[in-house]
Every structure is written in structure tokens, then in C-alpha cells.
Enzyme design. Sequence first.
Site, PDB file in Angstrom:
ATOM      1  N   VAL A  18      -0.710   0.763   7.062  1.00 43.04           N
ATOM      2  CA  VAL A  18      -0.604   1.266   5.690  1.00 43.04           C
ATOM      3  C   VAL A  18      -0.338   0.159   4.680  1.00 43.04           C
ATOM      4  O   VAL A  18      -0.193   0.437   3.485  1.00 43.04           O
ATOM      5  CB  VAL A  18       0.481   2.353   5.554  1.00 43.04           C
ATOM      6  CG1 VAL A  18       0.135   3.565   6.383  1.00 43.04           C
ATOM      7  CG2 VAL A  18       1.860   1.811   5.911  1.00 43.04           C
ATOM      8  N   LYS A  19      -0.267  -1.095   5.131  1.00 42.29           N
ATOM      9  CA  LYS A  19      -0.001  -2.206   4.214  1.00 42.29           C
ATOM     10  C   LYS A  19      -1.286  -2.638   3.505  1.00 42.29           C
ATOM     11  O   LYS A  19      -2.327  -2.005   3.620  1.00 42.29           O
ATOM     12  CB  LYS A  19       0.619  -3.376   4.978  1.00 42.29           C
ATOM     13  CG  LYS A  19       1.966  -3.048   5.631  1.00 42.29           C
ATOM     14  CD  LYS A  19       2.987  -2.565   4.627  1.00 42.29           C
ATOM     15  CE  LYS A  19       4.430  -2.631   5.133  1.00 42.29           C
ATOM     16  NZ  LYS A  19       4.673  -1.907   6.381  1.00 42.29           N
ATOM     17  N   MET A  20      -1.209  -3.750   2.751  1.00 41.23           N
ATOM     18  CA  MET A  20      -2.341  -4.173   1.925  1.00 41.23           C
ATOM     19  C   MET A  20      -3.590  -4.434   2.754  1.00 41.23           C
ATOM     20  O   MET A  20      -4.699  -4.052   2.390  1.00 41.23           O
ATOM     21  CB  MET A  20      -1.985  -5.445   1.150  1.00 41.23           C
ATOM     22  CG  MET A  20      -0.790  -5.331   0.228  1.00 41.23           C
ATOM     23  SD  MET A  20      -0.984  -4.029  -0.996  1.00 41.23           S
ATOM     24  CE  MET A  20       0.139  -2.814  -0.320  1.00 41.23           C
TER      25      MET A  20
ATOM     26  N   HIS B  20       0.841  -3.904   9.125  1.00 40.02           N
ATOM     27  CA  HIS B  20       0.811  -2.525   9.627  1.00 40.02           C
ATOM     28  C   HIS B  20      -0.324  -1.769   8.932  1.00 40.02           C
ATOM     29  O   HIS B  20      -0.708  -2.111   7.802  1.00 40.02           O
ATOM     30  CB  HIS B  20       2.176  -1.875   9.332  1.00 40.02           C
ATOM     31  CG  HIS B  20       2.295  -0.480   9.820  1.00 40.02           C
ATOM     32  ND1 HIS B  20       1.872   0.606   9.085  1.00 40.02           N
ATOM     33  CD2 HIS B  20       2.816   0.032  10.970  1.00 40.02           C
ATOM     34  CE1 HIS B  20       2.114   1.715   9.757  1.00 40.02           C
ATOM     35  NE2 HIS B  20       2.679   1.401  10.904  1.00 40.02           N
TER      36      HIS B  20
END
Length: 391
Positions: free
Chosen positions: A187-189, A185
Amino acid sequence: MIPYGRHSISEADIDAVVEVLRSGWITQGPATPRFESLVSSYCGADYGVAVSSGTAALHLACLALGLGPGDALWTSPNSFVASANCALYCGASVDFVDIDPHTYNMSVTALRTKLEQARSQGTLPKIVVPVHFAGQPCDMKEIAGLADEYGFHVIEDACHALGATYEDQQVGNCRYSDITVFSFHPVKMITTGEGGVLLTNNKDLHERAGRLHNHGIVREGLSEEGGWFYEQHELGFNYRITDIQGVLGISQLSRLNEYLSQRRELAARYNRLLEDLPLERPYQEAGRQSSWHLYVVQVPENSGWTRQSLYEELRNEGVGVNVHYIPVHTQPYYQRLGFQYGQFPLAEAYYGRALTLPLYPGLSEMQQDHVVASLEKFVGSDESTRGRRIE
């Protein structure tokens, strides 16, 4: 507004996507299997299946392990709803294990107690899903030991934890689990827009997940027929990702270590800057290195202000704080299933005081200073709670 999290897209990412758009391989081409191989190699796992979301990866993991009606899955109430919903998709039941008040992850002590009770009642789970909340790994060695003792499978929900380490090894190597899942997603790493991956060291699980994410269809080993031939062997899903997403993931993965370094530097800087404020800073367990997907503080109890008022004041100052997570068992849908407030008190207590501060690659020191100055403006310094940190 300074968001709590955001993606980072470079010109190299854009160029990679444009190249795929011009290549003729928009959907199922060479980029996706290469991405699967690169993620597996980075984490130290043998196999990977890239899918359309972290939720899809959880669902496929449950199906690959044979979860179905009459079975039970246990997970943490301190997670996004997908960690529990995946059991219901399979027709299984779901239950929760309360959290550790230090790490906010599933408590091994609570898990052991619940397993002892379940064994005496003949209600042991088929699958346990520990969630690496905020990027800090769970007590996987201890959980794996309980899995051996009580006979359940383990799926690591590592959607927050790409790049985190446990016992100096990458999360995702599946040393202490059957399957690990990640989310991509925005906002993930790293991001593929939407997407996820399922990692495993078990060839059979890999092959079944590979079938299930593509409608349950098999093409290999049917050489007696023409190249057009395929067979559907079970009821699967269209959980594939495209080569557009795959090549974006490849480009993003090349900068993962840079992103992790930035997140860890920002988290360390928050720890210093917040030392004199009456907030509990995140606790980090020895022998583990968080990916720092989230930086969550706890507001003090019995102060002159509340989490709600602080949330509103900070957002008025242009600081996009958030809250992670509303305990899953308190959601209306799960309340209708029979869960009640008070069943998992540590998760509920955590939620009542949790506040997520902005943290992402690209957050500048000036922006971080504004976050801290806004906190100072509204909470000041309270000598009774100054620098308090759970130890």
C-alpha cells in the site's frame, strides 16, 4: 469494497519479474544493487541498502548507529508499532514524544521540553525517530538542530513518504538525519511485495548496514583466499531482498512520479468535495509537499454520531475506511512495559477521531464520488462545523 489503499501492478512489472525468473538470478543478482542505486539517486542520498521490509530497515538503522542495552530511543506514538519495536530488538528502551495537533507528526515543542527534562535527569536518548505520518514531512531542520544541541542521532521513518519534499528537496536525502528508511509494502508509494531501504550519506553506516543485512558477513578485501572465502565479523541477519523484488522495485520506481501526481490530484479533489461536510481535512504545512500515503479526516466531537458508527456505516456501503494509528503506547505489550493512557494526550485525542479514507493510484473519480456520497449520507452538513479545517 473500495479499499483504503492498494498496489498498482502493470504488465511492465510482470514482464520484468518474469525476465528475472528466467535469468538464473532469482536471489542475489544485478537487479538489487541497481534498485539501491536508483532509490538513492532519486532521493539524493549517497548510499542505499535494500532490505526485506521497512521494519528490517529500522532495526538495521538502530544497529548501525550502535543502539543497545542502556540506550534509549524516542519516537512518535502516532505510528505503526515497528517505529518503537526496533529499539526493543536492540535491547534498548523506548519512549514517545507527543504529536503536533495540526500535522499529527512529532511535536518539536514537546521534543524540546522532553529533552530539557531528560538532560537534567541524565536520561537523554541516543536516537530520535521522527515519523513522516501519512507522507507529510516532519520539522526536520528543527529536529536536526536539537540533535546537534543534545547529541542524539536521527533516523527518519519515511515509510509513508517516498516522493515527499521538504524545503524543495526529496525526503530521503539525509540532510537533517543520519539515516532515512522507506517501506515498499503493497500500500506504499511503490511496492516490492515486501521490502524496504535504508539510505545514508555516511559511508561507515552504509558499510555496517550492508554487513548486518547479510549475516554480518564480509567477502571483500580477502583476496589472499579463494573466491569462495568469507568471514562473519559480527552477528547479523538475513534481511536481504531478492532480485525478483529488486526488479519489481525498479519497474515501479519508473512510475513513482505518476503515482504521486495521481495521489495529489485525488487529495485535492477530496479537499474540494468535503468542504461542506463537518469533517476536519488534513492540514499541510507550508514548504512541504506530502506524498499522500494516507488521507485522514477527523470526525467532530459532540456530534450525533461517532467515529465507530461512521466506520461501520461506511464499510456497509462498500467503503473500506480504516484507522491510522492506534497510539503505540496504548498497545497491551507497551502497557506491560509501564506506559499508560493519558501520557500522550494529543496522540490519543487524534486517534479517537481519526478516519482514513480510500486513496491510491487507480481510485476512480466514480469511486471517490461514492466515498463522498456515503459520507454525506451519514454525516450530512452541520453549519456549526461546516468546512472546519485546522489552521
